[in-house]
Design a protein around this motif. Structure first.
Motif: not given
Length: 465
Positions: A220, A387-388, A176, A385, A363-365, A391
């Motif tokens: 991630d 972690k996301q 990302y 922000i 997840f990515y951070y 997907t």
């Protein structure tokens, strides 16, 4: 006549003296002392981040001014008075300088340095720099670098502004990409110092230049363990073929244009070649009278080994999504029992397609970045922000030549994560065509590896234009 000549010469001499005086006041300051009163910074892209805050040691910035602009103006910075380092906390403070010369009022000149990271959209909309519209989306950020000098009356004698557009440079990074200046925050101000050294009395004000820096990637727990310090295999897609080298062999692949056949779901005649497919469509939850259905035929070719493959898939098309500019959800693959893989005329596999597949516990951070290659060094941006979840837009899962396989397609990163028998064997970067790949298991037959690559980059799985 003689008196008129002397009068003319006197007026000319007076004019030249005034012109010389004006030039000195604008360009040269006569080897006088200047106090650098303040350096202030801000970012409109990540206002709450810390990577754009001035570091503790700013010698590179000070040296760039001393040996660059100040030297050209014949000014010597007063070393006993250090500048105030000001970190702004809101955008409305940009350009507003606080004048406090209580310790430096006796000095003839006072300088201010402003360093702002601006959103390219802001610069483009306000026409601060001549950025072509087609290019603005490729610029990560634009640094606004301004130096203004005032006299003791607080009159502005000199001011120049330089805009530096930061473009991502081709690198070995994957993941990302984070919209920030470079992959190593500690190097940001080294680049800024180099830009400051370009400030000159002879430059145009608001001059725009571009610089290239490696992308920053979010850390991630999905791709990082796999791609860490692994060699990249590069693809050549300059011709009509896709080629790459592996195990000292050149592999050549080709993905011809896919064909499409519309299915009339109202036709239940015995001789309708899609009769069985129509029955499954009508029984499934996907069936809507206002939608359209198609058979998609994707030819694939392994040129190096002279093998032809075909993907047979069935899709549902909902024009309402497309009319709402959501083409990704306008096309949906039908149930898994319908999609097949052929080698010549022999069926060798089948697959299903899941949409928006969330990777469990992956997840990515966004707040913690690295260069997308060597994960032994990571840097915090200070954005806080959270972690996301990772997907994948599409998850292609099935069986092929006696193996279970999956291809996870992530549109946000342009990564295809390919697994065989439950184990990731390669991660490939590329949008419509592959650009680079990490392949850790080279023991698998090249025919199998190449077929998986061909499937991953098939037209039918690409992001809708």
């Amino acid at each position: 006549m003689k008196g008129q000549f002397y009068m003319t010469m006197k007026l000319l001499n007076t004019f030249l003296q005034l012109l010389l005086s004006l030039c000195i006041s604008i360009v040269g300051f006569g080897q006088n002392k200047v106090v650098l009163e303040q350096i202030q910074t801000y970012s409109t892209i990540h206002p709450k981040a810390i990577y754009w805050h001035l570091p503790t040691n700013n010698n590179s910035i000070l040296n760039a001014l001393d040996t660059g602009l100040f030297a050209q103006l014949d000014l010597q910075r007063e070393l006993t008075i250090l500048p105030q380092y000001k970190t702004l906390n809101k955008q409305s403070q940009i350009g507003k300088l606080v004048v406090d010369w209580s310790n430096s009022r006796a000095y003839p000149y006072h300088a201010y340095l402003e360093l702002y990271e601006l959103d390219p959209e802001f610069v483009y909309e306000n026409k601060l720099a001549p950025i072509p519209e087609l290019k603005k989306d490729s610029i990560h950020s634009i640094w606004y670098i301004a130096c203004n000098i005032y006299n003791q009356k607080q009159e502005k004698l000199f001011g120049k502004t330089l805009l530096i557009g930061i473009l991502p440079i081709l690198s070995l990074g994957m993941g990302y990409a984070i919209n920030t200046t470079g992959s190593v925050p500690s190097n940001v101000f080294e680049g800024i110092a180099k830009a400051i050294s370009l400030l000159s009395p002879n430059m145009d004000n608001m001059e725009y230049l571009e610089a290239k820096m490696p992308k920053a990637y979010a850390t991630d727990n999905y791709w990082m363990p796999f791609i860490h310090n692994q060699p990249r295999i590069l693809f050549d897609t300059t011709k009509k073929f896709i080629s790459y080298s592996c195990n000292n062999n050149v592999q050549i692949l080709k993905i011809p244009e896919a064909g499409i056949n519309k299915i009339n779901v109202k036709d239940r005649s015995i001789d309708n070649p899609f009769r069985e497919v129509i029955e499954q469509i009508r029984k499934s939850k996907y069936f809507y009278n206002n939608n359209e259905y198609y058979q998609v035929i994707q030819p694939l070719r392994n040129v190096h080994e002279d093998i032809d493959y075909t993907l047979e898939a069935y899709i549902e098309f909902n024009s309402e999504y497309v009319n709402n500019n959501d083409k990704i959800f306008g096309i949906k693959f039908l149930p898994d029992s319908l999609h097949h893989i052929y080698q010549q005329n022999e069926r060798i596999g089948a697959f299903m397609v899941k949409e928006n597949n969330v990777e469990q516990d992956k997840f990515y951070y966004p707040d913690k970045v690295y260069n997308g290659y060597d994960s032994s060094k990571t840097f915090s941006l200070g954005t806080f922000i959270a972690k996301q979840p990772i997907t994948n837009a599409k998850s292609i899962e099935g069986n092929l030549l006696g193996h279970e396989f999956s291809i996870k397609i992530n549109y946000d990163t342009d990564l295809k994560t390919i697994s065989l028998d439950g184990k990731i064997i390669m991660v490939v970067e590329g949008n419509k065509k592959p650009t680079q790949m990490v392949l850790t298991d080279k023991k698998n037959p090249s025919t199998l590896t190449n077929l998986l690559l061909l499937i991953a980059f098939s037209e039918i799985f690409q992001r809708p234009a």
